[in-house]
Design an enzyme around this catalytic site. Sequence first.
Site, mmCIF file in Angstrom:
data_model
loop_
_atom_site.group_PDB
_atom_site.id
_atom_site.type_symbol
_atom_site.label_atom_id
_atom_site.label_comp_id
_atom_site.label_asym_id
_atom_site.label_seq_id
_atom_site.Cartn_x
_atom_site.Cartn_y
_atom_site.Cartn_z
ATOM 1 N N SER A 282 0.857 -1.181 0.000
ATOM 2 C CA SER A 282 0.000 0.000 0.000
ATOM 3 C C SER A 282 0.891 1.229 0.000
ATOM 4 O O SER A 282 1.938 1.248 0.656
ATOM 5 C CB SER A 282 -0.874 -0.005 1.253
ATOM 6 O OG SER A 282 -1.336 1.307 1.524
ATOM 7 N N LYS A 288 0.899 -3.090 5.073
ATOM 8 C CA LYS A 288 0.029 -3.885 4.210
ATOM 9 C C LYS A 288 0.779 -4.739 3.186
ATOM 10 O O LYS A 288 1.764 -4.325 2.606
ATOM 11 C CB LYS A 288 -0.926 -2.951 3.441
ATOM 12 C CG LYS A 288 -1.889 -2.216 4.336
ATOM 13 C CD LYS A 288 -3.157 -2.990 4.608
ATOM 14 C CE LYS A 288 -3.952 -3.215 3.365
ATOM 15 N NZ LYS A 288 -5.262 -2.632 3.388
ATOM 16 N N GLU A 295 -7.420 -11.139 -5.730
ATOM 17 C CA GLU A 295 -8.628 -10.323 -5.928
ATOM 18 C C GLU A 295 -8.974 -10.186 -7.408
ATOM 19 O O GLU A 295 -10.143 -10.253 -7.796
ATOM 20 C CB GLU A 295 -8.418 -8.930 -5.318
ATOM 21 C CG GLU A 295 -8.284 -8.960 -3.805
ATOM 22 C CD GLU A 295 -7.782 -7.619 -3.282
ATOM 23 O OE1 GLU A 295 -8.616 -6.771 -2.965
ATOM 24 O OE2 GLU A 295 -6.556 -7.428 -3.218
#
Length: 464
Positions: A282, A288, A295
Site C-alpha cells: 500500500s 500492508k 482479488e
Amino acid sequence: MTDKTANTMWGGRFAAGPDAIMEAINASIGFDQRMASQDIAGSRAHAAMLGATGILSDKDVKSIREGLLTVLSEIEGGTFAFSTALEDIHMNVEARLKELIGEPAGRLHTGRSRNDQVATDFKLWVRDQLDAADGALVSLIAALLDQAEAGADWVMPGFTHLQTAQPVTWGHHMMAYVEMFGRDLSRVRDARARMNESPLGAAALAGTSFPIDRQMTAEALGFDRPAANSLDAVSDRDFALEFLNVASICAMHLSRFAEELVIWSSAQFRFVTLSDRFSTGSSIMPQKKNPDAAELIRAKVGRIFGANTALMMVMKGLPLAYSKDMQEDKEQVFDAADNWMLALAAMDGMVRDMTANRDSLAAAAGSGFSTATDLADWLVRVLGLPFRDAHHITGALVALAESEGKDLPDLTLEQMKTAYDGITAEVFDVLGVENSVNSRTSYGGTAPVQVRAQVARWKEVLSR
Ligand code: ARG
C-alpha cells in the site's frame, strides 16, 4: 464505370465505396488480425488441396504457397500494413498476396468463401486456446498436488456457512480444488474433441461444384473430419460458446479459491502467507501486503461470464446460415481467453509460492468446538445412544463450554457428566483434532491416508 474506391474484393456491382461509418462498423481487422497465422494455415491447406485435385495448376499453387509464407513473415515481423478498407484478416491477406504474386492470388478463393474461411480460422484459434488451457490446468493441478502432499496431515478448520464445522486436513482442502480443476480439464478435452471438425469447403453455405477434397484439408489442419453439413458448418459457433462455458465454470472455481486466499491471508486468519512475488503493498499503510492477484482472479469471472452471455445473445435467433452478427464472436472470445489464461497462470504462481502456516491452521482447527460431531459420534458408537440424543447432549456441552469461555477438550469429566452421566474419560481421545481427522477414513474423507491415496491417484491420472 465503377468508382475506384469500391472494394476490389467484392466491389463489382458497386458504384461507390462505403461511408466512413459503414467502414467503421463493418471492419474487424482491428481484432481479427490475431487470427493471421490460422488464416494463412487455412489458405495453405486449401491451396494445396486445389492443386492436388487439379482445380489449380501446380505452378499457381506454388506461387500462392510462397506468397502466403511471405505474407506470414511480414505479419510476424510487424511490417505488414493492415487496412481497414479491406475489412478483415481474410481480405487483408489476400490483397497483399495479390500485390506479391499477381493473378494466381485471385484463384485462391476458388471453392471457398469467407464464411467457411472465418469459421475455420476461428476454430483453429479456439482450439489453440483449449490446448493452452489444458497445459495450464495440468500445471495448476500439479501445484495443488504438491501442496496437498506436503500438508496431507496438517489440520485446519473445515467450514460450512464460513462457520467452523469439523476439522479437515490442508491436503484435503487442496484436493477439493484438484477435483474442480480436474473437471475443468475434462471439459476442455471434451470441448476440443467435439469441436474438431473442419468447416473448410462448406463454402458460402451450400458447398461447391468444384471437385474439392474436404478430407484432405481437414487432415492438413489437424481436424478429425470435415463437418457434415455445409449450412451448419458456416453458422455454427457452438465451439466458441463451449469454450466460453468451460472458461466460465473454471473462472468460477478460480474465483472461489481466490476468495479463500484473500480470507486466509488476512491478519485475522493467517492461514497462508502469499509470496512477495504475488502480493502488492500500500502506498500509505506500510504494514500492508495485499493479495491483489487473488482479488483480480476473483473478479475475472465477471468478464468471462459476460463474454459467455454476450455471445449467447448474439447467436440467439440468428437464421441460417452466416450473418454478420457473428463477427461479434471474436472480441468476446479473445478477451475471455486472454483473461482466463492470465488468471490460470497467476493462480498457478500463487499456489506454487504460498506457504501454509501450519501452526495457525492447527490453532484454528481446535477452536470453535470443531470436534462436537466427534463427541456426538462417540456417544453413539461407544455408549449406544441414538444420534438425536447424542446431538442434544453435545449441544448442552457446547453451551456449557461456551459459557465458561473454554473449548470442548478443556471441560472436566465432572462437567461432561452433568450432561450425560455415562460419559467416561475415554471421550477425551476423540476431542483432539488429530484424532478427529484420522478417524475420517471413509472413501474421499479428510483422513491423511485418504488424502494421500487421492494424491497418488491424481498423479497417476496426470502421468497418462
Ligand atoms: N469478418 C467476417 C467475420 O468475422 C468474415 C466473414 C465475412 N463473410 C461475409 N459474408 N461477409 O465474420
